[in-house]
Design a protein around this motif. Structure first.
Motif, PDB file in Angstrom:
ATOM      1  N   UNK A  57      -1.324   9.707  61.585  1.00 22.25           N
ATOM      2  CA  UNK A  57      -2.637   9.734  62.246  1.00 22.25           C
ATOM      3  C   UNK A  57      -3.564  10.744  61.563  1.00 22.25           C
ATOM      4  N   UNK A  58      -3.023  11.938  61.311  1.00 21.15           N
ATOM      5  CA  UNK A  58      -3.830  12.988  60.683  1.00 21.15           C
ATOM      6  C   UNK A  58      -4.203  12.579  59.252  1.00 21.15           C
ATOM      7  N   UNK A  59      -3.233  11.998  58.530  1.00 18.92           N
ATOM      8  CA  UNK A  59      -3.503  11.548  57.151  1.00 18.92           C
ATOM      9  C   UNK A  59      -4.539  10.424  57.154  1.00 18.92           C
ATOM     10  N   UNK A  60      -4.482   9.562  58.166  1.00 22.07           N
ATOM     11  CA  UNK A  60      -5.483   8.511  58.304  1.00 22.07           C
ATOM     12  C   UNK A  60      -6.867   9.108  58.471  1.00 22.07           C
ATOM     13  N   UNK A  61      -6.944  10.234  59.169  1.00 23.77           N
ATOM     14  CA  UNK A  61      -8.210  10.949  59.322  1.00 23.77           C
ATOM     15  C   UNK A  61      -8.744  11.418  57.984  1.00 23.77           C
ATOM     16  N   UNK A  62      -7.849  11.925  57.133  1.00 24.03           N
ATOM     17  CA  UNK A  62      -8.243  12.382  55.798  1.00 24.03           C
ATOM     18  C   UNK A  62      -8.798  11.195  55.000  1.00 24.03           C
ATOM     19  N   UNK A  63      -8.108  10.055  55.100  1.00 25.11           N
ATOM     20  CA  UNK A  63      -8.533   8.843  54.392  1.00 25.11           C
ATOM     21  C   UNK A  63      -9.907   8.380  54.890  1.00 25.11           C
ATOM     22  N   UNK A  64     -10.105   8.432  56.202  1.00 21.08           N
ATOM     23  CA  UNK A  64     -11.394   8.025  56.781  1.00 21.08           C
ATOM     24  C   UNK A  64     -12.517   8.939  56.281  1.00 21.08           C
ATOM     25  N   UNK A  65     -12.231  10.236  56.267  1.00 20.73           N
ATOM     26  CA  UNK A  65     -13.245  11.205  55.836  1.00 20.73           C
ATOM     27  C   UNK A  65     -13.630  10.964  54.373  1.00 20.73           C
TER      28      UNK A  65
ATOM     29  N   UNK B   7       5.112   6.367  59.263  1.00 29.79           N
ATOM     30  CA  UNK B   7       3.952   7.134  58.789  1.00 29.79           C
ATOM     31  C   UNK B   7       2.775   6.198  58.496  1.00 29.79           C
ATOM     32  N   UNK B  10       1.069   4.938  61.482  1.00 27.32           N
ATOM     33  CA  UNK B  10       0.150   5.966  61.976  1.00 27.32           C
ATOM     34  C   UNK B  10      -1.161   5.957  61.214  1.00 27.32           C
ATOM     35  N   UNK B  11      -1.078   5.805  59.886  1.00 27.25           N
ATOM     36  CA  UNK B  11      -2.289   5.758  59.047  1.00 27.25           C
ATOM     37  C   UNK B  11      -3.149   4.559  59.452  1.00 27.25           C
ATOM     38  N   UNK B  14      -4.865   5.107  62.701  1.00 31.11           N
ATOM     39  CA  UNK B  14      -6.025   5.998  62.539  1.00 31.11           C
ATOM     40  C   UNK B  14      -7.224   5.236  61.973  1.00 31.11           C
ATOM     41  N   UNK B  15      -6.976   4.353  60.998  1.00 33.00           N
ATOM     42  CA  UNK B  15      -8.065   3.555  60.424  1.00 33.00           C
ATOM     43  C   UNK B  15      -8.680   2.663  61.504  1.00 33.00           C
ATOM     44  N   UNK B 106      -6.611  13.617  67.335  1.00 32.04           N
ATOM     45  CA  UNK B 106      -5.716  13.950  66.211  1.00 32.04           C
ATOM     46  C   UNK B 106      -6.306  13.474  64.883  1.00 32.04           C
ATOM     47  N   UNK B 107      -6.919  12.284  64.908  1.00 35.36           N
ATOM     48  CA  UNK B 107      -7.535  11.753  63.686  1.00 35.36           C
ATOM     49  C   UNK B 107      -8.679  12.667  63.236  1.00 35.36           C
ATOM     50  N   UNK B 110      -9.038  16.601  60.867  1.00 38.66           N
ATOM     51  CA  UNK B 110      -9.443  16.872  59.489  1.00 38.66           C
ATOM     52  C   UNK B 110     -10.873  17.408  59.405  1.00 38.66           C
TER      53      UNK B 110
END
Lengths: 142, 151
Positions: A57-65, B7, B10-11, B14-15, B106-107, B110
């Motif tokens: 989830x957190x890594x997805x946030x990085x990707x979105x940003x 993982x 989860x990505x 988030x998308x 959580x998303x 960042x």
């Protein structure tokens, strides 16, 4: 705010797909509050998969940003005390009610669970009550 | 391999949250504030997501077990009890107050905004305190999530 249809539907489709993927690979419900709550309790022996999903989830946030920063262009007008109170309510409420917008709203409704449908009607109603009364009493976010 | 797929789930999740608009608290609040400048678009997030899940989960549960786990672990409780009602009520109040729920918060970690950090810390504290209190009250060492294992 402008009305958009395609993005919410497509985003919803991706959410459903991600939840199905977690079920297919790990046999679990993609409820973020349940996964995080279980991770934070440190008592269960299955913290590793929880950590993997939460990190995703957190890594997805990085990707979105990096790719579409407008999705994380947060216009947070709420004051710190309101944010803190909201966090507490969301944390306690989601664990007490065994789910949040993802566990009940996506997976539970998707499984046609009566419990989840009732939970979703309640949190949508109290969410509307909170947002409407704050707007009426304070004329905007507090 | 299993952990990598979890993982990646989860990505993807988030998308989905980002593209659907759920990561923008302002949009969530204007969805919930039905008397204001109402933006109904987020209805379609829940519709799209739950319909997708509904279509797929039947086929997945026909398999004897998940790809990387011993069994499916699904909620089995059917009781409409006080914790469900009262907990959902509290959750909704917090959600409508600021426009954040657990996944999107959580998303948004960042971004590093103070508000996001405050929300996450308060939410984690709320979850942890509830877990501790609840398992003490019930005398249940396993946290009592109401789960049993299918098959």
């Amino acid at each position: 705010m402008e009305f958009t249809l395609i993005k919410p539907l497509f985003g919803g489709f991706l959410l459903g797909l991600a939840a199905l993927s977690l079920l297919f690979f790990n046999g679990r419900v993609a409820g973020v509050s349940g996964i995080l709550g279980g991770f934070l309790s440190f008592r269960k022996r299955d913290t590793l998969w929880r950590f993997a999903f939460l990190t995703g989830l957190v890594a997805g946030g990085v990707l979105l940003l990096a790719t579409c920063p407008e999705t994380l262009d947060l216009n947070l007008k709420s004051s710190p005390p309101a944010v803190m109170l909201a966090g507490l309510l969301v944390g306690i409420g989601s664990r007490m009610g065994s789910g949040c917008t993802s566990g009940h709203g996506i997976c539970g409704i998707g499984r046609l669970s009566q419990r989840s449908m009732i939970a979703a009607v309640i949190f949508l109603s109290s969410g509307i009550a909170a947002a409407v009364s704050i707007d009426l009493v304070f004329g905007g976010l507090i | 391999m299993g952990l990598l797929m979890i993982f990646l789930s989860g990505v993807l999740f988030a998308l989905g949250l980002g593209i659907s608009g759920m990561t923008q608290p302002e949009k969530v609040v204007s969805f919930l504030n039905v008397v204001g400048d109402w933006d109904p678009s987020l209805i379609f997030v829940m519709l799209g997501a739950s319909m997708t899940y509904l279509t797929g989960y039947v086929f997945i549960l026909k398999r004897s077990k998940p790809a990387f786990a011993r069994s499916f672990t699904l909620p089995t409780s059917r009781d409409i009890d006080r914790p469900l009602v009262f907990g959902s009520l509290l959750f909704g109040l917090g959600w409508g107050l600021v426009g954040f729920c657990p996944g999107p918060a959580l998303v948004a970690l960042v971004t590093g905004y103070d508000s996001v950090l405050i929300f996450l810390l308060a939410m984690g504290f709320g979850m942890y305190s509830f877990e501790v209190l609840d398992s003490r009250l019930k005398g249940d060492p396993d946290g009592g999530a109401g789960l049993i294992i299918k098959r």
